[in-house]
Design an enzyme around this catalytic site. Structure first.
Site, PDB file in Angstrom:
ATOM      1  N   HIS A 189       0.786  -1.233   0.000  1.00 36.65           N
ATOM      2  CA  HIS A 189       0.000   0.000   0.000  1.00 36.65           C
ATOM      3  C   HIS A 189       0.811   1.272   0.000  1.00 36.65           C
ATOM      4  O   HIS A 189       0.402   2.282  -0.550  1.00 36.65           O
ATOM      5  CB  HIS A 189      -1.078  -0.052   1.073  1.00 36.65           C
ATOM      6  CG  HIS A 189      -2.204  -0.893   0.594  1.00 36.65           C
ATOM      7  ND1 HIS A 189      -2.179  -2.265   0.713  1.00 36.65           N
ATOM      8  CD2 HIS A 189      -3.288  -0.588  -0.139  1.00 36.65           C
ATOM      9  CE1 HIS A 189      -3.240  -2.754   0.115  1.00 36.65           C
ATOM     10  NE2 HIS A 189      -3.937  -1.768  -0.411  1.00 36.65           N
ATOM     11  N   GLU A 430     -10.525 -11.341  -7.344  1.00 40.69           N
ATOM     12  CA  GLU A 430      -9.150 -11.324  -6.837  1.00 40.69           C
ATOM     13  C   GLU A 430      -8.812 -12.612  -6.114  1.00 40.69           C
ATOM     14  O   GLU A 430      -7.706 -12.797  -5.639  1.00 40.69           O
ATOM     15  CB  GLU A 430      -8.892 -10.094  -5.955  1.00 40.69           C
ATOM     16  CG  GLU A 430      -9.885  -9.872  -4.840  1.00 40.69           C
ATOM     17  CD  GLU A 430      -9.646  -8.557  -4.093  1.00 40.69           C
ATOM     18  OE1 GLU A 430      -8.562  -7.980  -4.198  1.00 40.69           O
ATOM     19  OE2 GLU A 430     -10.569  -8.121  -3.381  1.00 40.69           O
ATOM     20  N   ASP A 454      -4.027  -9.024  -5.730  1.00 40.30           N
ATOM     21  CA  ASP A 454      -4.355 -10.190  -4.917  1.00 40.30           C
ATOM     22  C   ASP A 454      -4.517 -11.445  -5.774  1.00 40.30           C
ATOM     23  O   ASP A 454      -4.112 -12.526  -5.359  1.00 40.30           O
ATOM     24  CB  ASP A 454      -5.618  -9.935  -4.102  1.00 40.30           C
ATOM     25  CG  ASP A 454      -5.324  -9.112  -2.857  1.00 40.30           C
ATOM     26  OD1 ASP A 454      -4.280  -9.372  -2.227  1.00 40.30           O
ATOM     27  OD2 ASP A 454      -6.098  -8.207  -2.529  1.00 40.30           O
ATOM     28  N   CYS A 501      -8.493  -3.261 -11.749  1.00 36.67           N
ATOM     29  CA  CYS A 501      -8.026  -2.151 -10.916  1.00 36.67           C
ATOM     30  C   CYS A 501      -6.746  -2.519 -10.176  1.00 36.67           C
ATOM     31  O   CYS A 501      -6.251  -1.766  -9.358  1.00 36.67           O
ATOM     32  CB  CYS A 501      -9.116  -1.704  -9.962  1.00 36.67           C
ATOM     33  SG  CYS A 501      -9.706  -3.030  -8.895  1.00 36.67           S
TER      34      CYS A 501
HETATM   35  C1  PEP Z   1      -6.031  -5.839  -5.929  1.00 29.16           C
HETATM   36  O1  PEP Z   1      -5.991  -6.753  -5.098  1.00 29.16           O
HETATM   37  O2  PEP Z   1      -5.552  -5.922  -7.068  1.00 29.16           O
HETATM   38  C2  PEP Z   1      -6.654  -4.552  -5.585  1.00 29.16           C
HETATM   39  C3  PEP Z   1      -6.881  -3.644  -6.497  1.00 29.16           C
HETATM   40  O3  PEP Z   1      -6.970  -4.336  -4.290  1.00 29.16           O
HETATM   41  P1  PEP Z   1      -5.923  -3.956  -3.134  1.00 29.16           P
HETATM   42  O4  PEP Z   1      -4.626  -3.630  -3.801  1.00 29.16           O
HETATM   43  O5  PEP Z   1      -6.528  -2.806  -2.416  1.00 29.16           O
HETATM   44  O6  PEP Z   1      -5.893  -5.211  -2.340  1.00 29.16           O
HETATM   45 MG    MG Z   2      -7.161  -6.696  -3.262  1.00 27.45          MG
END
Ligand code: PEP
Ligand code: MG
Length: 572
Positions: A189, A430, A454, A501
């Protein structure tokens, strides 16, 4: 000069002095003291130093971020000299010959407990303030350096073990030119936040914190993942040049802001942006994004000291929806757990937090919490083009249960006479089970959004935070591409759209194959949108479709990468 190799997390070059940010660990001593007066003076000294720091931080925050954000430090200044705390600590030093650190620790713990058990929400919030302030005073008593990004007031590059999402949210772009961390990968993150803030960053260096001292001159290259410590003048010059080139390229891309995202043979896609807070809207608009493909609402929860209220959430969602003026905004419900923690939500420590009690699993259990968010979202739906998305769905039952709660809240709102607008309901793909079962899910959702961060982690069984296994983060592995193929094909058969995403959507080398597979929406950090648009305009849908079969039948990620880079002349 020292060269440290890490993982490029956010493109761009920065040259500045290092600001080493270590999380202090406190070993509270238990020894008795003899000189009471000296111990009391030590405590008083620590208070005075903390007060001085807090005043400086308040001033800085007021200047840079405004009175709202500065208010918290006014509250901290009251706590640091709170007569109740001060007298209780002095009492313990005097009557029990306790050392100042232990005395403060005991008093603070009791205080925090009292505040936490109060009925009044405002008073409960004070517990976190007491904890913060006493930590600062404790650091001074023990002679441990205590720093937060908010206290930075000159141009620096932050060097840290890792930055928590709220550390990253506090970064002031004016001063923080970049950062390098020991741990993390491209999809941790702090990396994602660095891209939305457009701050160059290198993560997963393993050793930056040990090798770099405060004040060392540092170059970071967030594109290549390089960190140079105390470089030669020539190297500084070379990188200043590279930085200028990078900035010039960014300027050139600005011409595409108002253009459509359309291939050379007329196929339109959506190039959308991922955001974490309403503040990111500015970047989304500046970069001409076609939509918001992912609003990660967990930052709203992480930047707060208690659960955000329905009203607070409603305001945030409404701001984003109105700001986008009718363009679609996909808002994801709370995805907490894994590497995202809430200080005020006491979750048991787990052996495998990424496989544990998180996201939709937690929301379906803590339904009050979930219902509050759903109400805020439904109310906000009246103000724009909303799509609601559930994270970490593994089974159809979970999707159905989440949707049922949503419909229940919608019915209640309507009964109360509160307006609810049109909206779509979708889910993240995911977890591999959902990619395999896309056909069944496609009948019940309005859309899918593939979370490759994920999906890759779970398909390859490789922790996305662990740089030791980061070689297994393989977006181009045919296993992943075949899953994507299945998701997109089944969704389209059912007349549903598919977005992506995860970070893969913004990777230049991935865009041609994703286009060929039929992806409808690519959602990435806002700063990547124009680069992606420039590429899409150069490609044709037909040439990308023509390679799909060949790529899906390749044996290794390496083979796919080599093939794509050669075919489309793109560097990985
Ligand atoms: C992902 O897992 O690709 C995603 C977009 O969610 P996060 O990165 O918030 O887990
Ligand atoms: Mg995710």
């Amino acid at each position: 000069m020292l060269h440290i190799k890490g993982i490029g997390a956010s493109a761009g070059i920065a040259v500045a002095k290092a600001f080493v940010m270590e999380t202090p660990s406190f070993d509270i001593p238990s020894h008795k003291i003899e000189d009471v007066a000296a111990e009391k003076a030590r405590f008083q000294d620590a208070i005075a130093q903390s007060k001085k720091e807090l005043e400086a931080i308040r001033e800085h925050t007021l200047r840079e971020l405004g009175p709202d954000k500065a208010e918290i430090f006014s509250a901290h200044l009251l706590i640091v000299e709170d007569p109740e705390i001060v007298s209780q600590v002095n009492d313990k030093i005097e009557s029990e010959n306790m050392n100042a650190a232990k005395a403060l620790d005991e008093v603070a713990q009791t205080m925090v407990m009292i505040f936490e058990s109060m009925d009044n929400e405002y008073m409960r919030e004070r517990a976190a303030d007491v904890r913060d302030v006493t930590k600062r005073v404790m650091a001074h008593i023990l002679g441990v350096t205590f720093v937060t990004p908010a206290s930075i007031s000159e141009e620096v590059i932050i060097i840290a073990e890792d930055l928590t999402p709220s550390d990253t949210a506090q970064l002031n772009r004016k001063y923080v030119k970049g950062f390098a961390t020991n741990i993390g990968g491209r999809t941790s993150h702090s990396a994602i936040m660095s891209r939305s803030l457009e701050i160059p960053a290198v993560v997963g260096t393993k050793v930056a914190l040990e090798k770099i001292k405060n004040g060392d001159l540092v170059i970071i290259d967030g594109t290549e993942g390089d960190v140079f410590v105390n470089p030669s003048e020539d190297l500084v010059k070379e990188y200043e040049g590279k930085r200028a080139d990078f900035e010039a390229y960014k300027e050139e891309l600005k011409q595409l802001v108002n253009e459509e995202s359309i291939t050379a043979d007329g196929h339109k896609v959506k190039l959308a942006a991922n955001i974490g807070t309403p503040n990111d809207l500015e970047g989304v608009l500046k970069n001409g994004s076609d939509a918001i493909g992912l609003y990660r609402t967990e930052f709203l929860y992480m930047d707060s000291e208690t659960f955000p209220t329905e009203e607070e959430q409603y305001t945030a969602y409404k701001t984003v929806l109105e700001g986008m003026e009718g363009k679609q905004v996909v808002i994801r419900t709370l995805d907490i757990g894994g590497d995202k923690e809430l200080s005020y939500l006491d979750l048991p420590k787990e052996m495998n937090p990424f496989l544990g009690y998180r996201a939709i699993r937690l929301c379906l259990e803590e339904t009050d919490l979930f219902r509050t968010q759903l109400r805020a979202l439904l109310r906000a739906s009246a103000h724009g083009n909303l799509a609601i998305m559930f994270p970490m769905i593994a089974t159809l039952e979970e999707f159905r249960a989440a949707k049922a709660l949503l419909l229940e809240e919608e019915a209640k709102l309507k009964e109360e006479g509160i307006e609810v607008g049109q909206y779509e309901t979708g889910m993240m793909v995911e977890i591999p089970s959902t990619a395999v079962m896309a056909k069944q899910f496609a009948k019940e959702v309005d859309f899918f959004s593939v979370g490759t961060n994920d999906l890759i982690q779970y398909t390859m069984a490789a922790d996305r935070m662990n740089e030791k296994v980061s070689y297994l983060y393989q977006p181009f592995n045919p296993a992943i591409l075949n899953l994507l193929h299945n998701v997109i094909t089944e969704a389209h058969k059912a007349g549903k759209w598919v977005g992506m995403c995860g970070e893969m959507a913004g990777e230049e080398l991935a865009i041609p194959i994703l286009l060929g597979l039929g992806l409808d929406e690519f959602s990435m950090s806002a700063s990547s949108v124009l680069r992606a648009r420039s590429l899409v305009k150069r490609l044709t849908k037909s040439e990308t479709e023509a390679i799909v079969n060949e790529v899906l039948n390749m044996d290794t990620a390496e083979e796919v990468v080599n093939f794509l880079s050669e075919k489309f002349d793109i560097k990985k």
